[in-house]
Design an enzyme around this catalytic site. Structure first.
Site, PDB file in Angstrom:
ATOM      1  N   CYS A 152      -6.560   1.114   2.527  1.00 50.56           N
ATOM      2  CA  CYS A 152      -7.540   2.210   2.540  1.00 50.56           C
ATOM      3  C   CYS A 152      -7.428   3.120   1.319  1.00 50.56           C
ATOM      4  CB  CYS A 152      -7.382   3.031   3.807  1.00 50.56           C
ATOM      5  SG  CYS A 152      -7.874   2.126   5.281  1.00 50.56           S
ATOM      6  N   GLU A 176       0.866  -1.184   0.000  1.00 55.86           N
ATOM      7  CA  GLU A 176       0.000   0.000   0.000  1.00 55.86           C
ATOM      8  C   GLU A 176       0.895   1.224   0.000  1.00 55.86           C
ATOM      9  OE1 GLU A 176      -2.867   0.496   3.198  1.00 55.86           O
ATOM     10  OE2 GLU A 176      -3.802   2.118   2.053  1.00 55.86           O
ATOM     11  N   ASN A 189     -11.868  -2.830  -0.193  1.00 53.17           N
ATOM     12  CA  ASN A 189     -10.812  -3.177   0.756  1.00 53.17           C
ATOM     13  C   ASN A 189     -11.398  -3.726   2.052  1.00 53.17           C
ATOM     14  OD1 ASN A 189      -8.323  -3.259   2.178  1.00 53.17           O
ATOM     15  ND2 ASN A 189      -8.786  -1.265   3.060  1.00 53.17           N
ATOM     16  N   GLU A 190     -11.557  -2.865   3.028  1.00 50.14           N
ATOM     17  CA  GLU A 190     -11.934  -3.343   4.363  1.00 50.14           C
ATOM     18  C   GLU A 190     -13.394  -2.992   4.621  1.00 50.14           C
ATOM     19  OE1 GLU A 190      -9.772  -1.455   7.638  1.00 50.14           O
ATOM     20  OE2 GLU A 190      -8.698  -3.347   7.825  1.00 50.14           O
TER      21      GLU A 190
END
Ligand code: AHR
Length: 656
Positions: free
Chosen positions: A245, A48, A376-377
């Site tokens: 993120c 990332e 993503n999350e």
């Protein structure tokens, strides 16, 4: 059986019993009985752009904000050199720019009486510029002059002490944008150099995309060699990118859009990095994403390090820890299209719309994309609805692409249970679980997957790292205690690699002077880098994954011991991993049952430290790193003494 044979058998039995008696625990490994195949993608990496991982890190561009696009402060990173005369000016303009994706440029006006030193700007790089003696650098700039005359741009690389390291004169001419390049060779090493560009000829010079780039990069593919080598040495089987993120963005507008990251770097539309202002204890106002490291480079990097690519795309949701902005369900088409086009960019023929762009960038062959992450999350019903739309559209066109769905930000609880229930009902291929927790949590949960359902989605342990203080605390350290706990936990991943098909530590990189998040796997400054103890745990697992988990039984006092045994099918090596989380030496008596050559040798690697607080550093990069020993003759029965707080990998070359 004659007397002599009986005698030998009795002696052997005695030797075995005595050694087993003195051992704390015994391990019997059945060389020819496979419990299950080990996922070939079990260990990988997660990249990332956090902690200056891309610009200022993997991407070795030395000039920060060479495009003057760091809005609202387009001269951030640049400092005006004291003008000699009040007719010298600098300004950032946007009329008739280089292109519409790169709307700002610098105008330097050099006055009539500017004096011998000229007039110019200084760029201080990403917390300084790291240059090495005898290394070559390509300076490049787009320039447009205010008149037809020839204008000289003096380019000077200076050390931290302001002495000249090297300099060159770049003649520029023409009232239309034109690219100029020149090569410089550094005469000394300096981790804190800076670049000065000085106009010497009266008149105006417009400058954009100012760049200083080393000629030496990994495989000549434009990325910093020492960092790529560290990645390659992990033996990663996949690489997840570009986050994290940053895939989501704080708002949908600031989400990661891969199409902005390919093609000519001067055309890549820069964006603020979402970690720029995330933590008030580590503000990083100069953190942007130039996309000089873009999706083409990510795919190429995967190829260079032997990792299968795992890109993530946004699914119409901004980060739920920030705005949580949603694209309405009936307006998801652009997100779906981005995902479909990405598959074509990676795998499509060189004459397809997006495959052509890949080919034009120098890679006509496909990149062999097999999996993709959706969001993503993310969590909750909004995610499940959006995942469903995206998955249906992608699988309708590309049924063989495996999709990774999000299991939310936590390793358990209501959001996690909801994700598993709903995404299992949708027959999601793989669920991405994240756990940032204490070292104790990792040790206590080494059996996490022992009783997971085998019939539903597979698991991607997509982000994990033991936190020495607390989740995302700026005081977290990459201690040996954290790494050891991760090692114990990872034996559980290997033991359950029929359900856990992928895993990756997070985050991967951090600049020692520009990080936002800690702990991280690899740290670096402008010239040097090192792997943490956690790095060496990942490396030992990555280099010794094996193809098949062998049936084995451990007995005796196994408290604090975490053991696995597997087989490398190509070499027939038996690989035994023992993690000893107690502070005392523990002896494991090992019996290998099945075919083993009488001349078998072994290689033993031990990662250990008496000091659980030990860390590696730029000054002591190998303080906690594996020690290797060759064993000339091992036999099918032996005692392995594992030091207190250690990870041991024994590779028995059973066929040799
Ligand atoms: O690894 C750092 C961050 O942790 C990732 O961006 C995010 O997915 C998680 O919350």
């Amino acid at each position: 059986m004659n007397h002599r044979t009986i005698h030998i058998c009795v002696m052997l039995l005695l030797v075995f019993c005595t050694s087993a008696l003195f051992a704390d625990a015994s391990l019997v490994v059945h060389l020819d009985t496979v419990a299950h195949p080990i996922s070939p993608t079990l260990h990988g990496i997660f990249f990332e752009d956090i902690n200056f991982g891309a610009d200022g890190g993997l991407c070795p561009e030395l000039v920060k904000n060479g495009s003057f696009e760091f809005v609202p402060d387009p001269t951030m990173g640049w400092h005006r050199i004291e003008p000699d005369h009040n007719t010298d000016e600098v300004s950032v303009l946007s009329d008739h720019p280089l292109n519409e994706n790169n709307p700002h440029y610098l105008r330097m006006t050099v006055g009539e009486n500017h004096g011998a030193s000229g007039h110019g700007m200084l760029n201080d790089g990403f917390r300084g510029m790291g240059v090495a003696a005898n290394a070559e650098y390509v300076f490049s700039v787009y320039g447009r002059m205010g008149d037809a005359a020839e204008h000289d741009l003096n380019v000077v690389l200076e050390g931290a002490d302001n002495t000249i390291i090297t300099a060159i004169e770049v003649p520029m001419q023409g009232t239309e944008w034109k690219k100029y390049t020149a090569k410089l060779k550094a005469t000394k090493t300096d981790a804190q150099a800076h670049l000065v560009v000085v106009g010497r000829t009266p008149g105006t010079m417009d400058l954009d995309m100012v760049s200083l780039y080393p000629t030496e990069t990994f495989n000549h593919h434009g990325l910093r060699s020492d960092l790529v080598q560290l990645l390659k040495d992990l033996h990663p089987k996949f690489m997840r990118f570009p986050g994290g993120c940053i895939v989501e963005g704080r708002t949908l507008d600031s989400r990661y859009q891969w199409k902005n990251t390919i093609g000519d770097p001067a055309q890549r539309k820069l964006i603020v990095d979402r970690w720029n202002s995330e933590f008030n204890w580590r503000p990083t106002p100069d953190y942007f994403q130039s996309y000089r490291l873009g999706f083409f480079e990510y795919f190429q990097l995967c190829e260079d390090i032997g990792a299968s690519p795992l890109p993530l795309v946004n699914c119409g949701m901004a980060c739920q820890f920030n705005t949580g902005e949603l694209a309405p369900l009936d307006q998801l088409q652009p997100y779906v299209q981005d995902a479909l086009d990405l598959i074509e960019f990676a795998n499509g023929p060189a004459d397809s719309q997006w495959g052509k762009k890949r080919a034009e960038m120098g890679h006509p062959a496909p990149f062999d994309l097999k999996r993709m992450g959706i969001g993503n999350e993310q969590w909750g019903p909004h995610y499940v609805e959006r995942y469903k739309v995206m998955a249906e559209a992608i699988h309708a066109r590309y049924p063989d692409i495996e999709l990774v769905a999000a299991a939310g930000p936590f390793p358990n609880g209501a959001l996690f249970d909801y994700a598993w229930k709903e995404l299992s009902a949708l027959h999601a291929d793989i669920l991405d679980e994240h756990y940032y927790a204490s070292p104790d949590w990792f040790i206590q949960h080494a059996d996490r997957y022992d009783h997971y359902p085998r019939s539903g989605p597979k698991v991607f342990a997509g982000e994990f790292a033991a936190q020495s203080v607390g989740i995302a605390s700026p005081n977290n350290k990459n201690t040996w205690r954290c790494a050891l706990a991760e090692a114990a936990f990872m034996t559980g991943l290997e033991r359950n690699s029929d359900v856990v098909v992928m895993s990756s530590y997070a985050p991967l990189f951090a600049h020692v002077d520009a990080w936002q998040w800690t702990p991280n796997l690899i740290w670096f400054d402008n010239l040097k880098s090192f792997g943490t103890p956690n790095y060496y745990v990942q490396q030992l697992f990555g280099a010794n994954t094996g193809d098949a988990l062998l049936v084995s039984e451990s007995t005796g006092d196994t408290a604090g011991l975490f053991i696995t045994a597997c087989r490398d099918d190509s070499t027939r090596d038996v690989i035994i991993k023992i993690v000893n989380t107690q502070s005392t030496v523990r002896t494991v008596h090992i019996e290998l049952t099945g075919q083993i050559s009488p001349n078998a040798t072994a290689t033993e690697q031990i990662l250990a430290s008496d000091d659980l607080a030990a860390e590696n550093s730029l000054a002591e990069p190998l303080k906690v790193s594996p020690v290797t020993r060759e064993i000339a003759s091992i036999g099918s029965s032996f005692d392995e003494k594992t030091p207190g707080n250690s990870m041991t990998v024994i590779r028995v070359h059973a066929a040799k």
